[in-house]
Enzyme design. Structure first.
Site, PDB file in Angstrom:
ATOM      1  N   ARG A 162       0.836  -1.206   0.000  1.00  0.00           N
ATOM      2  CA  ARG A 162       0.000   0.000   0.000  1.00  0.00           C
ATOM      3  C   ARG A 162       0.869   1.254   0.000  1.00  0.00           C
ATOM      4  NH1 ARG A 162      -2.370  -3.802  -0.729  1.00  0.00           N
ATOM      5  NH2 ARG A 162      -4.369  -4.531   0.085  1.00  0.00           N
ATOM      6  N   SER A 238     -11.469   0.222   2.734  1.00  0.00           N
ATOM      7  CA  SER A 238     -10.669  -0.200   3.882  1.00  0.00           C
ATOM      8  C   SER A 238      -9.987   1.014   4.492  1.00  0.00           C
ATOM      9  CB  SER A 238      -9.630  -1.229   3.461  1.00  0.00           C
ATOM     10  OG  SER A 238     -10.251  -2.389   2.949  1.00  0.00           O
ATOM     11  N   GLU A 333      -5.398   4.217   5.734  1.00  0.00           N
ATOM     12  CA  GLU A 333      -5.141   4.170   4.282  1.00  0.00           C
ATOM     13  C   GLU A 333      -5.514   5.480   3.600  1.00  0.00           C
ATOM     14  OE1 GLU A 333      -5.823   1.103   1.564  1.00  0.00           O
ATOM     15  OE2 GLU A 333      -5.789  -0.511   3.048  1.00  0.00           O
TER      16      GLU A 333
END
Length: 338
Positions: A162, A238, A333
């Site tokens: 990520r 998410s 995130e």
């Protein structure tokens, strides 16, 4: 066209009400350059917008909100597969489904991830054992300071979990304009994730006989069963990364919590953030119009269309609680603006 004082609620999937001092919807490279010139002249910060699925607006934005709507999608047949060129404003899921329907494998595990293509390399989006970097070839970005186009190889993008150059040294320095992917003719389904294994076992489907379309269908079914549609329940997907821990920390946690959900990731272990949040008692929690989804604790929802500060406060409370209970740090995130 540069517009003053624009409501950004329609441009973020959390449906947070916030206003931008200026707004521009750019559909060509020249419009992008003109918008950047305006921002430089006025000494304004820039908020890049695509699908709006990975941002949390914590207040009004004092600069230029720049919606990147570049369009264009092409498939080039190669001797060993296919090359896909996609402009930043194209929808990610639609790209996945077009590749699958054309018989090309490689992106099917990434089906139904919200957002546009321009954001995909920034996050190095991933799901069910597959990441964007696995099929990435190169991208073209516009340098904010000069308006020049720059090409980045996979190595230059510095992809991680990520993570990428564009979240670190390249942060706020580039606007991604086009992404090039390469899918190879030799394809094997990636179905090692437990949820996928269970899905195919229940249906009596052998992994070796699967098609890209079947894998995409499974991913879509699984995601729909536990993740809320942002159109129906505002959310940013998410909200936390799955934290990475070393072997000794994993062993300690596993001894204390035998049901711990984790996956080997090289020398580290990737813990399921949703499991940690669930075990801490947050799944289904609600507070003043914001909360945690009742089927997936990894997703924060905003059914009350509350302000971004309320969303951030809830996220901070969850992270603090998980740290106290498990000694594990959660990292958000989405990016917070301003």
């Amino acid at each position: 066209m540069i517009q003053p004082d624009v409501d950004l609620q329609p441009f973020n999937t959390m449906t947070i009400a916030a206003r931008a001092r200026y707004f521009c919807a750019a559909t060509t490279l020249e419009e992008l350059r003109e918008a950047l010139s305006f921002a430089q002249e006025q000494q304004l910060p820039i908020l890049p917008l695509g699908g709006g699925s990975n941002i949390v607006l914590t207040g009004d934005f004092p600069g230029l909100a720049l919606h990147i709507g570049l369009q264009g999608l092409s498939f080039e047949s190669l001797s060993d597969g296919v090359r896909i060129r996609a402009a930043a404003g194209e929808n990610w899921h639609q790209l996945v489904m077009r590749s699958v329907e054309s018989g090309y494998g490689g992106l099917e595990n990434l089906a139904l991830i919200p957002g546009n293509i321009g954001a995909a390399p920034i996050q190095n989006i991933g799901a069910y054992g597959v990441e964007l970097k696995d099929s990435f070839e190169q991208l073209t970005a516009m340098e904010v300071a000069s308006g020049n186009l720059v090409t980045f190889s996979a190595e230059e993008c510095q992809f991680g979990y990520r993570d990428s150059l564009f979240k670190n040294a390249g942060k706020d320095r580039y606007l991604i304009c086009e992404v090039v992917l390469k899918l190879r003719a030799e394809w094997r389904p990636q179905a090692s994730y437990p949820a996928l294994q269970q899905y195919f076992e229940e249906r009596g489907l052998a992994v070796d006989s699967l098609t890209p379309s079947q894998v995409a269908g499974a991913v879509i079914d699984i995601r729909n069963s536990k993740l809320p549609n942002p159109v129906e329940i505002p959310n940013a997907g998410s909200f936390f990364k799955n934290p990475l821990v070393n072997g000794s920390q994993y062993a300690r946690l596993k001894a204390q919590h035998p049901q711990l959900v984790a996956f080997a990731a090289g020398e580290h272990w990737k813990l399921a953030a949703g499991w940690l949040i669930d075990q801490a008692g947050w799944r289904g929690f609600r507070r003043d119009g914001v909360g945690v989804h009742d089927r997936q604790a990894l997703v924060l929802v905003n059914p009350g269309h509350c302000c971004g500060r309320q969303v951030v406060a809830l996220a901070e409370d969850i992270a603090r609680d998980v740290q106290q209970k498990f000694g594990v740090t959660l990292e958000a995130e989405p990016r917070f603006y301003p």
